[in-house]
Scaffold this motif. Structure first.
Motif, short mmCIF file in Angstrom:
data_model
loop_
_atom_site.label_atom_id
_atom_site.label_comp_id
_atom_site.label_asym_id
_atom_site.label_seq_id
_atom_site.Cartn_x
_atom_site.Cartn_y
_atom_site.Cartn_z
N THR A 100 42.58 38.75 35.08
CA THR A 100 41.16 38.79 35.46
C THR A 100 40.75 40.14 36.03
O THR A 100 39.63 40.61 35.80
CB THR A 100 40.84 37.69 36.48
OG1 THR A 100 41.68 37.85 37.63
CG2 THR A 100 41.06 36.32 35.89
N ASP A 101 41.63 40.80 36.77
CA ASP A 101 41.19 41.93 37.60
C ASP A 101 41.73 43.29 37.19
O ASP A 101 41.20 44.31 37.64
CB ASP A 101 41.58 41.69 39.07
CG ASP A 101 40.83 40.52 39.67
OD1 ASP A 101 39.87 40.06 39.03
OD2 ASP A 101 41.20 40.06 40.76
N MET A 102 42.75 43.34 36.37
CA MET A 102 43.36 44.63 36.06
C MET A 102 42.40 45.54 35.29
O MET A 102 42.46 46.76 35.37
CB MET A 102 44.65 44.42 35.26
CG MET A 102 45.50 45.67 35.11
SD MET A 102 47.10 45.28 34.37
CE MET A 102 47.74 46.92 34.09
N ALA B 60 37.12 34.89 31.58
CA ALA B 60 38.54 34.79 31.90
C ALA B 60 38.78 33.78 33.01
O ALA B 60 39.72 32.98 32.96
CB ALA B 60 39.08 36.16 32.30
N LEU B 61 37.93 33.79 34.04
CA LEU B 61 38.07 32.84 35.13
C LEU B 61 37.82 31.41 34.65
O LEU B 61 38.51 30.47 35.06
CB LEU B 61 37.10 33.19 36.26
CG LEU B 61 37.43 34.45 37.06
CD1 LEU B 61 36.27 34.83 37.98
CD2 LEU B 61 38.70 34.26 37.88
N VAL C 55 38.35 34.57 27.20
CA VAL C 55 38.53 33.14 27.49
C VAL C 55 39.92 32.69 27.05
O VAL C 55 40.61 31.95 27.77
CB VAL C 55 37.44 32.31 26.79
CG1 VAL C 55 37.73 30.81 26.97
CG2 VAL C 55 36.07 32.65 27.34
N SER C 56 40.35 33.16 25.87
CA SER C 56 41.69 32.80 25.38
C SER C 56 42.78 33.35 26.29
O SER C 56 43.78 32.68 26.55
CB SER C 56 41.88 33.35 23.95
OG SER C 56 40.92 32.82 23.08
N GLN C 57 42.59 34.58 26.77
CA GLN C 57 43.53 35.13 27.75
C GLN C 57 43.63 34.24 28.98
O GLN C 57 44.72 33.97 29.48
CB GLN C 57 43.07 36.52 28.18
CG GLN C 57 43.64 37.67 27.38
CD GLN C 57 43.38 38.99 28.09
OE1 GLN C 57 42.26 39.28 28.51
NE2 GLN C 57 44.41 39.81 28.23
N GLY C 58 42.47 33.82 29.48
CA GLY C 58 42.47 32.95 30.65
C GLY C 58 43.18 31.63 30.40
O GLY C 58 43.94 31.15 31.25
N LEU C 59 42.96 31.05 29.23
CA LEU C 59 43.63 29.79 28.88
C LEU C 59 45.14 29.97 28.87
O LEU C 59 45.88 29.12 29.37
CB LEU C 59 43.14 29.30 27.52
CG LEU C 59 41.71 28.77 27.45
CD1 LEU C 59 41.29 28.55 25.99
CD2 LEU C 59 41.58 27.47 28.23
N GLY C 60 45.61 31.08 28.30
CA GLY C 60 47.05 31.33 28.26
C GLY C 60 47.63 31.57 29.63
O GLY C 60 48.70 31.04 29.99
#
Length: 436
Positions: free
Chosen positions: A62-64, A90-91, A142-147
């Protein structure tokens, strides 16, 4: 349910939990043994390092990339508000993913969903390198967040699988330390990457990091949930588990407290660049030092919390630290709105807020998870979903109110005030030792 006895009592000894007890005992005595056991290779230190890496994946995701937002805005010809939606996406993925994966891991085990989720994160991170426009980037975020959600929720469930008693709160202190510090350090790491690459390079680094993590997990982390402890019954059973958890007043209050504690960190992360650079005129280097001092407060609290738990119960530490955090939040709001003390008048109480939150977050989480070890994945899912869900609301709220010290202080003080109300009216800590 007697939460204090649950946290302080002897290890589980029922036949259902025998595998987890054996694993916990082995972990306390060093290196792993035979293949096929539920103990990770490398012993307890290796477990802490591996689980810490898994927990850090969410905040890093989320923050990088936050320092890259201006560059993304320019290259993709989008408005700042539209680009900030990639953070919200992402959140949201982190919150939704935990709700989906937690019950699944209670049914089929921890290892398979973990490896599948981190694989999704690797693929999504790699595809972000090729995103041609903001719409595609939004979907990939969103997919990154799900993973990343998979690694977060399953890590918490693994802790509950392997440990009992005060060991739960002790290990969660270390993991919550990682979870709390990561959002603060992640933008610094992103800035280092940006100094040597473009914004797409940040996603390349995330892909490589998640690749390293999945290799380590595949090699070192066996299944920790025995077959006899898995949940059956499909969707109806999952819905019953959610209903039972949400019907536990104290559990709901505790996960709300954990979410509110995490939201103060998100408020700091999203608001501090505008406050200290925009309002007080700090240079990028000076702001980096201020960010680091905030992280130091969380680190110190995490270390001290482990020591305090040897003499105090998690409920005692949580209650007193929330009270101290609320006082620090009130002081922060007073100084920020009146201008008293200038930059120091804002930074010192802000540091005290972060320091006290370093005690509240792990203990509220440990107390919540210890109430429902039989559905640890589902319980951890609700815990994580609230943490990142409230964070998804808190982060943009600071910007909506304004960019000065008063805006950030107002959100933090309000959050902590709500937490105190939840603590007294919902959790009722004085009753946790009598009727749960």
């Amino acid at each position: 349910m007697d939460v204090e006895k649950e946290l302080a009592g002897p290890p589980r000894s029922s036949s259902k939990d025998a595998g987890a007890v054996v694993a916990a005992r082995r972990l306390s005595h060093g290196p792993s043994a035979a293949p096929g056991s539920t103990e990770p290779y490398g012993g307890r230190l290796g477990l802490v390092l591996l689980l810490g890496s898994l927990v850090a994946l969410g905040p890093l995701t989320t923050d990088m990339y936050l320092p890259a937002l201006p560059a993304i805005t320019s290259e993709l010809h989008a408005s700042p508000a539209a680009v900030q939606l990639t953070l919200t996406g992402a959140l949201a993925g982190l919150a939704l993913g935990q709700v989906l994966v937690g019950p699944l891991s209670d049914a089929i085990g921890r290892r398979t969903p973990l490896l599948a989720g981190v694989t999704v994160h690797i693929v999504a991170s790699a595809l972000c390198l090729l995103a041609p426009d903001l719409a595609v980037l939004d979907v990939l975020r969103v997919s990154q967040g799900l993973g990343a959600a998979t690694s977060t929720v399953i890590t918490m469930a693994i802790v509950r699988d392997l440990f009992d008693g005060a060991a739960v709160a002790g290990l969660l202190s270390r993991l919550m330390l990682v979870l709390g510090v990561s959002p603060i350090l992640a933008p610094t790491l992103g800035g280092i990457v940006l100094a040597r690459s473009s914004w797409r390079g940040v996603f390349a680094v995330l892909a490589v990091l998640s690749l390293v993590i999945i290799v380590a997990a595949a090699y070192a982390l066996p299944e920790t949930l025995p077959d006899e402890r898995r949940r059956t019954g499909g969707l109806p059973s999952t819905l019953r588990d959610f209903t039972r958890l949400l019907g536990d007043r104290a559990f709901v209050g505790l996960i709300l407290l954990a979410g509110l504690a995490m939201s103060t960190i998100f408020a700091f992360v999203s608001g501090s660049p505008f406050v200290f650079q925009g309002h007080f005129g700090m240079s990028e280097q000076e702001f980096g030092y201020a960010f680091g001092l905030g992280a130091l407060g969380l680190v110190l609290a995490g270390r001290l919390n482990v020591r305090l738990l040897r003499r105090r119960s998690p409920t005692q530490v949580m209650t007193r630290s929330f009270a101290a955090a609320a006082v620090a939040g009130g002081l922060l709001l007073t100084c920020a709105t009146t201008g008293f003390g200038g930059m120091a008048g804002t930074f010192v109480p802000l540091w005290l807020v972060l320091f006290t939150v370093g005690f509240t977050l792990p203990n509220a989480s440990a107390l919540a998870l210890s109430r429902h070890g039989e559905v640890a994945g589902t319980a951890a899912a609700l815990l994580g979903a609230l943490q990142f869900g409230i964070g998804a609301v808190t982060a943009p709220l600071v910007g909506v109110i304004g960019t000065g010290p008063a805006a950030m202080a107002s959100v933090i003080a309000l959050t902590l005030a709500i937490a105190v109300v939840v603590l007294v009216a919902v959790v009722r800590p004085w009753r946790l030792t009598t009727n749960g």
